[in-house]
Enzyme design. Structure first.
Site, PDB file in Angstrom:
ATOM      1  N   LYS A   1       0.812  -1.191   0.000  1.00  0.00           N
ATOM      2  CA  LYS A   1       0.000   0.000   0.000  1.00  0.00           C
ATOM      3  C   LYS A   1       0.857   1.258   0.000  1.00  0.00           C
ATOM      4  O   LYS A   1       0.371   2.357  -0.233  1.00  0.00           O
ATOM      5  CB  LYS A   1      -0.876   0.021   1.272  1.00  0.00           C
ATOM      6  CG  LYS A   1      -1.783  -1.150   1.437  1.00  0.00           C
ATOM      7  CD  LYS A   1      -2.337  -1.155   2.880  1.00  0.00           C
ATOM      8  CE  LYS A   1      -2.530  -2.578   3.287  1.00  0.00           C
ATOM      9  NZ  LYS A   1      -2.768  -2.721   4.729  1.00  0.00           N
ATOM     10  N   GLY A   2       2.141   1.084   0.293  1.00  0.00           N
ATOM     11  CA  GLY A   2       3.028   2.224   0.517  1.00  0.00           C
ATOM     12  C   GLY A   2       3.090   3.229  -0.619  1.00  0.00           C
ATOM     13  O   GLY A   2       3.291   4.420  -0.400  1.00  0.00           O
TER      14      GLY A   2
ATOM     15  N   GLU B   1       6.917   2.532  -6.699  1.00  0.00           N
ATOM     16  CA  GLU B   1       7.195   1.974  -5.372  1.00  0.00           C
ATOM     17  C   GLU B   1       7.572   3.095  -4.409  1.00  0.00           C
ATOM     18  O   GLU B   1       8.121   4.115  -4.814  1.00  0.00           O
ATOM     19  CB  GLU B   1       8.317   0.930  -5.521  1.00  0.00           C
ATOM     20  CG  GLU B   1       8.854   0.332  -4.238  1.00  0.00           C
ATOM     21  CD  GLU B   1       7.862  -0.473  -3.431  1.00  0.00           C
ATOM     22  OE1 GLU B   1       6.763   0.047  -3.156  1.00  0.00           O
ATOM     23  OE2 GLU B   1       8.200  -1.597  -3.013  1.00  0.00           O
ATOM     24  N   ASP B   2       7.269   2.900  -3.137  1.00  0.00           N
ATOM     25  CA  ASP B   2       7.624   3.930  -2.164  1.00  0.00           C
ATOM     26  C   ASP B   2       9.128   3.960  -1.893  1.00  0.00           C
ATOM     27  O   ASP B   2       9.758   4.999  -1.991  1.00  0.00           O
ATOM     28  CB  ASP B   2       6.816   3.777  -0.858  1.00  0.00           C
ATOM     29  CG  ASP B   2       6.909   2.386  -0.230  1.00  0.00           C
ATOM     30  OD1 ASP B   2       7.585   1.502  -0.804  1.00  0.00           O
ATOM     31  OD2 ASP B   2       6.304   2.168   0.834  1.00  0.00           O
TER      32      ASP B   2
ATOM     33  N   ASP C   1      14.791  -0.443  -1.071  1.00  0.00           N
ATOM     34  CA  ASP C   1      15.589  -0.656   0.140  1.00  0.00           C
ATOM     35  C   ASP C   1      16.624  -1.750  -0.135  1.00  0.00           C
ATOM     36  O   ASP C   1      17.633  -1.497  -0.775  1.00  0.00           O
ATOM     37  CB  ASP C   1      14.614  -1.019   1.267  1.00  0.00           C
ATOM     38  CG  ASP C   1      15.240  -1.058   2.644  1.00  0.00           C
ATOM     39  OD1 ASP C   1      16.229  -0.347   2.867  1.00  0.00           O
ATOM     40  OD2 ASP C   1      14.750  -1.802   3.511  1.00  0.00           O
TER      41      ASP C   1
ATOM     42  N   PHE D   1      14.738   4.869   9.051  1.00  0.00           N
ATOM     43  CA  PHE D   1      13.387   4.343   8.874  1.00  0.00           C
ATOM     44  C   PHE D   1      12.428   5.517   8.811  1.00  0.00           C
ATOM     45  O   PHE D   1      12.378   6.352   9.705  1.00  0.00           O
ATOM     46  CB  PHE D   1      12.995   3.372   9.985  1.00  0.00           C
ATOM     47  CG  PHE D   1      11.814   2.535   9.589  1.00  0.00           C
ATOM     48  CD1 PHE D   1      11.985   1.379   8.833  1.00  0.00           C
ATOM     49  CD2 PHE D   1      10.518   2.918   9.919  1.00  0.00           C
ATOM     50  CE1 PHE D   1      10.901   0.619   8.426  1.00  0.00           C
ATOM     51  CE2 PHE D   1       9.418   2.165   9.524  1.00  0.00           C
ATOM     52  CZ  PHE D   1       9.618   1.008   8.778  1.00  0.00           C
ATOM     53  N   VAL D   2      11.679   5.590   7.724  1.00  0.00           N
ATOM     54  CA  VAL D   2      10.796   6.734   7.503  1.00  0.00           C
ATOM     55  C   VAL D   2       9.326   6.321   7.476  1.00  0.00           C
ATOM     56  O   VAL D   2       8.999   5.178   7.163  1.00  0.00           O
ATOM     57  CB  VAL D   2      11.156   7.462   6.186  1.00  0.00           C
ATOM     58  CG1 VAL D   2      12.537   8.083   6.269  1.00  0.00           C
ATOM     59  CG2 VAL D   2      11.058   6.514   4.995  1.00  0.00           C
TER      60      VAL D   2
ATOM     61  N   ARG E   1       0.558   6.315   7.573  1.00  0.00           N
ATOM     62  CA  ARG E   1       0.556   6.463   6.110  1.00  0.00           C
ATOM     63  C   ARG E   1      -0.035   7.804   5.680  1.00  0.00           C
ATOM     64  O   ARG E   1       0.269   8.307   4.615  1.00  0.00           O
ATOM     65  CB  ARG E   1      -0.263   5.345   5.454  1.00  0.00           C
ATOM     66  CG  ARG E   1       0.330   3.951   5.619  1.00  0.00           C
ATOM     67  CD  ARG E   1      -0.374   2.989   4.659  1.00  0.00           C
ATOM     68  NE  ARG E   1      -0.123   1.591   4.959  1.00  0.00           N
ATOM     69  CZ  ARG E   1       0.944   0.895   4.534  1.00  0.00           C
ATOM     70  NH1 ARG E   1       1.857   1.491   3.809  1.00  0.00           N
ATOM     71  NH2 ARG E   1       1.071  -0.379   4.830  1.00  0.00           N
TER      72      ARG E   1
HETATM   73  P1  IMP Z   1      13.029  -4.118  -0.099  1.00  0.00           P
HETATM   74  O1  IMP Z   1      12.520  -5.393  -0.662  1.00  0.00           O
HETATM   75  O2  IMP Z   1      13.962  -4.332   1.051  1.00  0.00           O
HETATM   76  O3  IMP Z   1      13.624  -3.200  -1.130  1.00  0.00           O
HETATM   77  O4  IMP Z   1      11.780  -3.475   0.601  1.00  0.00           O
HETATM   78  C1  IMP Z   1      11.096  -2.426   0.138  1.00  0.00           C
HETATM   79  C2  IMP Z   1       9.870  -2.251   0.991  1.00  0.00           C
HETATM   80  O5  IMP Z   1      10.176  -2.200   2.372  1.00  0.00           O
HETATM   81  C3  IMP Z   1       9.240  -0.931   0.670  1.00  0.00           C
HETATM   82  O6  IMP Z   1       8.255  -1.092  -0.302  1.00  0.00           O
HETATM   83  C4  IMP Z   1       8.634  -0.518   1.983  1.00  0.00           C
HETATM   84  O7  IMP Z   1       7.306  -0.985   2.074  1.00  0.00           O
HETATM   85  C5  IMP Z   1       9.438  -1.216   3.036  1.00  0.00           C
HETATM   86  N1  IMP Z   1      10.351  -0.265   3.684  1.00  0.00           N
HETATM   87  C6  IMP Z   1      11.693  -0.178   3.533  1.00  0.00           C
HETATM   88  N2  IMP Z   1      12.194   0.822   4.254  1.00  0.00           N
HETATM   89  C7  IMP Z   1      11.150   1.410   4.860  1.00  0.00           C
HETATM   90  C8  IMP Z   1      11.023   2.562   5.725  1.00  0.00           C
HETATM   91  O8  IMP Z   1      11.989   3.257   6.072  1.00  0.00           O
HETATM   92  N3  IMP Z   1       9.776   2.862   6.133  1.00  0.00           N
HETATM   93  C9  IMP Z   1       8.674   2.159   5.770  1.00  0.00           C
HETATM   94  N4  IMP Z   1       8.736   1.089   4.952  1.00  0.00           N
HETATM   95  C10 IMP Z   1       9.970   0.718   4.503  1.00  0.00           C
HETATM   96 MG    MG Z   2       6.121  -1.238   0.144  1.00  0.00          MG
END
Ligand code: IMP
Ligand code: MG
Length: 186
Positions: free
Chosen positions: A50-51, A106-107, A110, A159-160, A172
């Protein structure tokens, strides 16, 4: 008399990383870039629930093109801040993307695990083009070799929350991107 709780109240005590004005400015720039790269062709934006919902809503209105939306959902972080490492598709596409220009929205990019997985499964549908727009990029956390074509802001390992991003599904709706501080996890 009733009092309406403003989102600002929720932001009390939280440190703002990017204000709504900064976000709007950057989203407008990304929209122009995406519009230019499309060369007048139509676009399908695929939001990762949902991000990315808030970012997609703003970005879509900054893109000048014949644009449709679709949404996909994956499981990744669960309730806390830590990734489980495994990605599972929870909601698939509603419409075919074969031969179309696709933009994954994508939000946060990471570790890159989520977008690497999504890119792989969407590529199997043979879109004409497949690009990635990530509002935030945390390059220091990367575990997979993947970059976004459009990045709002590159940030350190923080962490945001806010502007669509959550901690345990909360925050959110904050209008600004805020830092999750140790004294504010609840
Ligand atoms: P990845 O697979 O590690 O790249 O994860 C990405 C997902 O992790 C993003 O779509 C976010 O939903 C979540 N995420 C990563 N960092 C944060 C953060 O700082 N705050 C909130 N959600 C995060
Ligand atoms: Mg996400």
């Amino acid at each position: 008399m009733t009092t309406v709780a403003e989102p600002e109240d929720q932001q009390q005590g939280l440190q703002v990383l990017y204000t709504r004005q900064q976000i709007a400015g950057r989203v407008a720039e990304l929209g122009e870039e995406i519009t230019r790269d499309l060369n007048g062709e139509p676009l399908i934006m695929i939001g990762v629930l949902k991000g990315a919902a808030v970012f997609l809503a703003d970005l879509a209105r900054a893109v000048q093109a014949d644009t449709t939306f679709d949404f996909i959902a994956v499981s990744s972080y669960g309730k806390g801040q830590r990734s489980s490492g495994a990605v599972k598709l929870i909601k698939d596409l509603d419409h075919p993307i074969e031969g179309k220009n696709v933009l994954i929205v994508e939000d946060i990019l990471d570790t890159g695990i989520t977008l690497t997985y999504l890119r792989k499964i969407l590529q199997q549908h043979h879109p004409k083009s497949l690009r990635i727009a990530a509002l935030l990029d945390k390059p220091a956390r990367r575990m997979e070799k993947i970059e976004a074509d459009y990045v709002g802001f590159s940030i350190p390992n923080l962490f945001v929350i806010g502007y669509g991003m959550d901690y345990a599904e909360r925050y959110r709706n904050l209008p600004d991107i805020c830092l999750m501080t140790p004294e504010h996890p609840e």
